[in-house]
Scaffold this motif. Sequence first.
Motif, PDB file in Angstrom:
ATOM      1  N   LYS A  98      24.175   8.432  12.946  1.00 33.35           N
ATOM      2  CA  LYS A  98      23.005   9.301  13.026  1.00 33.35           C
ATOM      3  C   LYS A  98      21.959   8.926  11.983  1.00 33.35           C
ATOM      4  O   LYS A  98      20.763   8.890  12.271  1.00 33.35           O
ATOM      5  N   LYS A  99      22.402   8.616  10.782  1.00 34.93           N
ATOM      6  CA  LYS A  99      21.464   8.280   9.704  1.00 34.93           C
ATOM      7  C   LYS A  99      20.784   6.937   9.967  1.00 34.93           C
ATOM      8  O   LYS A  99      19.598   6.767   9.681  1.00 34.93           O
ATOM      9  N   VAL A 100      21.523   5.979  10.507  1.00 33.70           N
ATOM     10  CA  VAL A 100      20.921   4.680  10.817  1.00 33.70           C
ATOM     11  C   VAL A 100      19.900   4.842  11.931  1.00 33.70           C
ATOM     12  O   VAL A 100      18.807   4.246  11.887  1.00 33.70           O
ATOM     13  N   ARG A 101      20.215   5.645  12.944  1.00 38.07           N
ATOM     14  CA  ARG A 101      19.249   5.876  14.021  1.00 38.07           C
ATOM     15  C   ARG A 101      17.988   6.552  13.488  1.00 38.07           C
ATOM     16  O   ARG A 101      16.877   6.253  13.933  1.00 38.07           O
ATOM     17  N   LYS A 102      18.167   7.453  12.517  1.00 42.42           N
ATOM     18  CA  LYS A 102      17.005   8.111  11.933  1.00 42.42           C
ATOM     19  C   LYS A 102      16.150   7.097  11.162  1.00 42.42           C
ATOM     20  O   LYS A 102      14.915   7.141  11.221  1.00 42.42           O
ATOM     21  N   ALA A 103      16.805   6.189  10.448  1.00 40.24           N
ATOM     22  CA  ALA A 103      16.068   5.156   9.722  1.00 40.24           C
ATOM     23  C   ALA A 103      15.328   4.240  10.692  1.00 40.24           C
ATOM     24  O   ALA A 103      14.168   3.876  10.459  1.00 40.24           O
ATOM     25  N   ILE A 104      15.988   3.859  11.785  1.00 41.85           N
ATOM     26  CA  ILE A 104      15.355   2.994  12.790  1.00 41.85           C
ATOM     27  C   ILE A 104      14.165   3.705  13.430  1.00 41.85           C
ATOM     28  O   ILE A 104      13.110   3.103  13.676  1.00 41.85           O
ATOM     29  N   HIS A 105      14.324   4.995  13.677  1.00 39.75           N
ATOM     30  CA  HIS A 105      13.225   5.784  14.242  1.00 39.75           C
ATOM     31  C   HIS A 105      12.031   5.802  13.289  1.00 39.75           C
ATOM     32  O   HIS A 105      10.876   5.650  13.715  1.00 39.75           O
ATOM     33  N   ALA A 106      12.294   5.979  11.991  1.00 36.56           N
ATOM     34  CA  ALA A 106      11.213   5.969  10.998  1.00 36.56           C
ATOM     35  C   ALA A 106      10.531   4.600  10.964  1.00 36.56           C
ATOM     36  O   ALA A 106       9.302   4.508  10.840  1.00 36.56           O
ATOM     37  N   ILE A 107      11.317   3.535  11.081  1.00 38.37           N
ATOM     38  CA  ILE A 107      10.748   2.177  11.086  1.00 38.37           C
ATOM     39  C   ILE A 107       9.882   1.975  12.320  1.00 38.37           C
ATOM     40  O   ILE A 107       8.804   1.365  12.254  1.00 38.37           O
ATOM     41  N   ALA A 108      10.317   2.503  13.475  1.00 36.13           N
ATOM     42  CA  ALA A 108       9.536   2.369  14.704  1.00 36.13           C
ATOM     43  C   ALA A 108       8.192   3.078  14.584  1.00 36.13           C
ATOM     44  O   ALA A 108       7.156   2.558  15.021  1.00 36.13           O
ATOM     45  N   ILE A 109       8.201   4.254  13.972  1.00 39.08           N
ATOM     46  CA  ILE A 109       6.941   4.976  13.763  1.00 39.08           C
ATOM     47  C   ILE A 109       6.021   4.190  12.843  1.00 39.08           C
ATOM     48  O   ILE A 109       4.816   4.051  13.099  1.00 39.08           O
ATOM     49  N   GLN A 110       6.587   3.638  11.769  1.00 34.59           N
ATOM     50  CA  GLN A 110       5.789   2.850  10.837  1.00 34.59           C
ATOM     51  C   GLN A 110       5.246   1.591  11.508  1.00 34.59           C
ATOM     52  O   GLN A 110       4.126   1.160  11.231  1.00 34.59           O
ATOM     53  N   THR A 111       6.032   1.010  12.420  1.00 30.63           N
ATOM     54  CA  THR A 111       5.591  -0.189  13.136  1.00 30.63           C
ATOM     55  C   THR A 111       4.375   0.118  14.007  1.00 30.63           C
ATOM     56  O   THR A 111       3.394  -0.636  14.033  1.00 30.63           O
ATOM     57  N   MET A 112       4.416   1.230  14.728  1.00 31.01           N
ATOM     58  CA  MET A 112       3.285   1.600  15.585  1.00 31.01           C
ATOM     59  C   MET A 112       2.040   1.896  14.760  1.00 31.01           C
ATOM     60  O   MET A 112       0.923   1.525  15.145  1.00 31.01           O
ATOM     61  N   TRP A 113       2.238   2.536  13.622  1.00 29.50           N
ATOM     62  CA  TRP A 113       1.100   2.826  12.744  1.00 29.50           C
ATOM     63  C   TRP A 113       0.492   1.527  12.220  1.00 29.50           C
ATOM     64  O   TRP A 113      -0.736   1.389  12.161  1.00 29.50           O
ATOM     65  N   ALA A 114       1.339   0.563  11.859  1.00 29.02           N
ATOM     66  CA  ALA A 114       0.841  -0.728  11.367  1.00 29.02           C
ATOM     67  C   ALA A 114       0.101  -1.482  12.475  1.00 29.02           C
ATOM     68  O   ALA A 114      -0.935  -2.124  12.223  1.00 29.02           O
ATOM     69  N   LEU A 115       0.608  -1.431  13.704  1.00 31.31           N
ATOM     70  CA  LEU A 115      -0.056  -2.097  14.823  1.00 31.31           C
ATOM     71  C   LEU A 115      -1.423  -1.471  15.097  1.00 31.31           C
ATOM     72  O   LEU A 115      -2.383  -2.174  15.419  1.00 31.31           O
ATOM     73  N   TRP A 116      -1.513  -0.163  14.968  1.00 33.10           N
ATOM     74  CA  TRP A 116      -2.793   0.501  15.194  1.00 33.10           C
ATOM     75  C   TRP A 116      -3.803   0.149  14.102  1.00 33.10           C
ATOM     76  O   TRP A 116      -4.978  -0.083  14.376  1.00 33.10           O
ATOM     77  N   LYS A 117      -3.348   0.105  12.853  1.00 33.67           N
ATOM     78  CA  LYS A 117      -4.250  -0.279  11.768  1.00 33.67           C
ATOM     79  C   LYS A 117      -4.722  -1.723  11.945  1.00 33.67           C
ATOM     80  O   LYS A 117      -5.881  -2.041  11.665  1.00 33.67           O
ATOM     81  N   ASN A 118      -3.818  -2.581  12.416  1.00 33.38           N
ATOM     82  CA  ASN A 118      -4.216  -3.958  12.679  1.00 33.38           C
ATOM     83  C   ASN A 118      -5.253  -4.018  13.793  1.00 33.38           C
ATOM     84  O   ASN A 118      -6.225  -4.780  13.727  1.00 33.38           O
ATOM     85  N   ARG A 119      -5.053  -3.211  14.829  1.00 33.81           N
ATOM     86  CA  ARG A 119      -6.022  -3.148  15.928  1.00 33.81           C
ATOM     87  C   ARG A 119      -7.387  -2.704  15.411  1.00 33.81           C
ATOM     88  O   ARG A 119      -8.425  -3.259  15.763  1.00 33.81           O
ATOM     89  N   ASN A 120      -7.413  -1.666  14.554  1.00 29.56           N
ATOM     90  CA  ASN A 120      -8.678  -1.177  14.010  1.00 29.56           C
ATOM     91  C   ASN A 120      -9.354  -2.232  13.138  1.00 29.56           C
ATOM     92  O   ASN A 120     -10.576  -2.352  13.129  1.00 29.56           O
ATOM     93  N   GLY A 121      -8.553  -2.992  12.397  1.00 31.66           N
ATOM     94  CA  GLY A 121      -9.118  -4.062  11.591  1.00 31.66           C
ATOM     95  C   GLY A 121      -9.813  -5.103  12.455  1.00 31.66           C
ATOM     96  O   GLY A 121     -10.879  -5.627  12.101  1.00 31.66           O
ATOM     97  N   LYS A 122      -9.217  -5.405  13.604  1.00 34.72           N
ATOM     98  CA  LYS A 122      -9.816  -6.374  14.515  1.00 34.72           C
ATOM     99  C   LYS A 122     -11.087  -5.833  15.143  1.00 34.72           C
ATOM    100  O   LYS A 122     -12.108  -6.527  15.250  1.00 34.72           O
ATOM    101  N   VAL A 123     -11.071  -4.550  15.545  1.00 30.33           N
ATOM    102  CA  VAL A 123     -12.212  -3.951  16.237  1.00 30.33           C
ATOM    103  C   VAL A 123     -13.387  -3.751  15.291  1.00 30.33           C
ATOM    104  O   VAL A 123     -14.535  -4.067  15.628  1.00 30.33           O
ATOM    105  N   PHE A 124     -13.131  -3.228  14.102  1.00 29.50           N
ATOM    106  CA  PHE A 124     -14.221  -2.817  13.221  1.00 29.50           C
ATOM    107  C   PHE A 124     -14.592  -3.848  12.153  1.00 29.50           C
ATOM    108  O   PHE A 124     -15.718  -3.823  11.649  1.00 29.50           O
ATOM    109  N   SER A 125     -13.649  -4.733  11.802  1.00 28.64           N
ATOM    110  CA  SER A 125     -13.946  -5.708  10.752  1.00 28.64           C
ATOM    111  C   SER A 125     -13.681  -7.140  11.181  1.00 28.64           C
ATOM    112  O   SER A 125     -13.847  -8.063  10.382  1.00 28.64           O
ATOM    113  N   ASN A 126     -13.244  -7.303  12.424  1.00 23.96           N
ATOM    114  CA  ASN A 126     -12.897  -8.629  12.952  1.00 23.96           C
ATOM    115  C   ASN A 126     -11.841  -9.316  12.090  1.00 23.96           C
ATOM    116  O   ASN A 126     -11.850 -10.524  11.900  1.00 23.96           O
ATOM    117  N   LYS A 127     -10.898  -8.495  11.560  1.00 18.96           N
ATOM    118  CA  LYS A 127      -9.804  -9.023  10.756  1.00 18.96           C
ATOM    119  C   LYS A 127      -8.497  -8.769  11.486  1.00 18.96           C
ATOM    120  O   LYS A 127      -8.239  -7.647  11.926  1.00 18.96           O
TER     121      LYS A 127
END
Length: 274
Positions: free
Chosen positions: A205-234
């Motif tokens: 259960k604890k490992v699944r919770k950690a993996i779930h937290a990592i998945a959320i962080q991954t999506m947040w990082a992908l969105w920030k990367n998308r915004n960097g490309k859209v607004f700063s071309n980075k």
Amino acid sequence: MDTWLGSNPLRVQFPSLYLITTNKKALVSECYRKINSGRLWDWKWERIPNSESELRELNDLYSLLQLQRISCSKDVWYWHNFEQQDLSTKVVRQALNRNIDLNDPATDFVWNRWTTNKSLMFVWRAMEGKIQTAAALRNRGLNIPDTSCKICGAAEETAEHVLIQCNFAKRIWDKIANWIGIPMINLEGSIKDLFQELFGLQRSKKVRKAIHAIAIQTMWALWKNRNGKVFSNKHGPVQLITEEIKEASYKSLKARSKYTSITCQEWWDFNVVW
């Protein structure tokens, strides 16, 4: 300002009088004087009401006041349709129960406190289709000439595409899957499908919770990367973003869980004793 006499505030019922009163936020108790056992209503006007509309409203106001019993008790808060009870948590709950269909399915999103509130709120909104992708903005009526993904350009920019289906996102997820030691996950479905697959892993259960937290962080990082490309071309490279996900998820775990003794190297190797 408040609704205490009739079904609307007095400023709405008597707009002509409201315009000429000097104290537009006056309390009821400031608008009358006690005389023996009665009351004399005494408003302070900028000028004496004299127009046809003002005199008509004044007459109507007096008629209403004659029907209203004014108590000497202190003001209290009431919840609409529960005027006989003081405002309380119980009353609010009863009111909400009247308006919520208990047969509606609850949200499938799990609130994982091992990650940041900002990333949690973002992924919850993404699951509901409420993040500002190009396709979502177009559907809200904005004139968006090009709704294609700004990272790969191969498909329309939806929440699912940016966060799991884009070729760039898939490369990130492949790195994450290798890091946490799970089989490559299915990235062709929805965000909800992805989380259901992660929750179904044969892990503690604890490992699944950690993996779930990592998945959320991954999506947040992908969105920030998308915004960097859209607004700063980075646009960050796969390896750098993967390392940022590891670092951010480690800091969140240390700050928001009881597992404060986990070392950075243990987390980097995902070799943690829970």
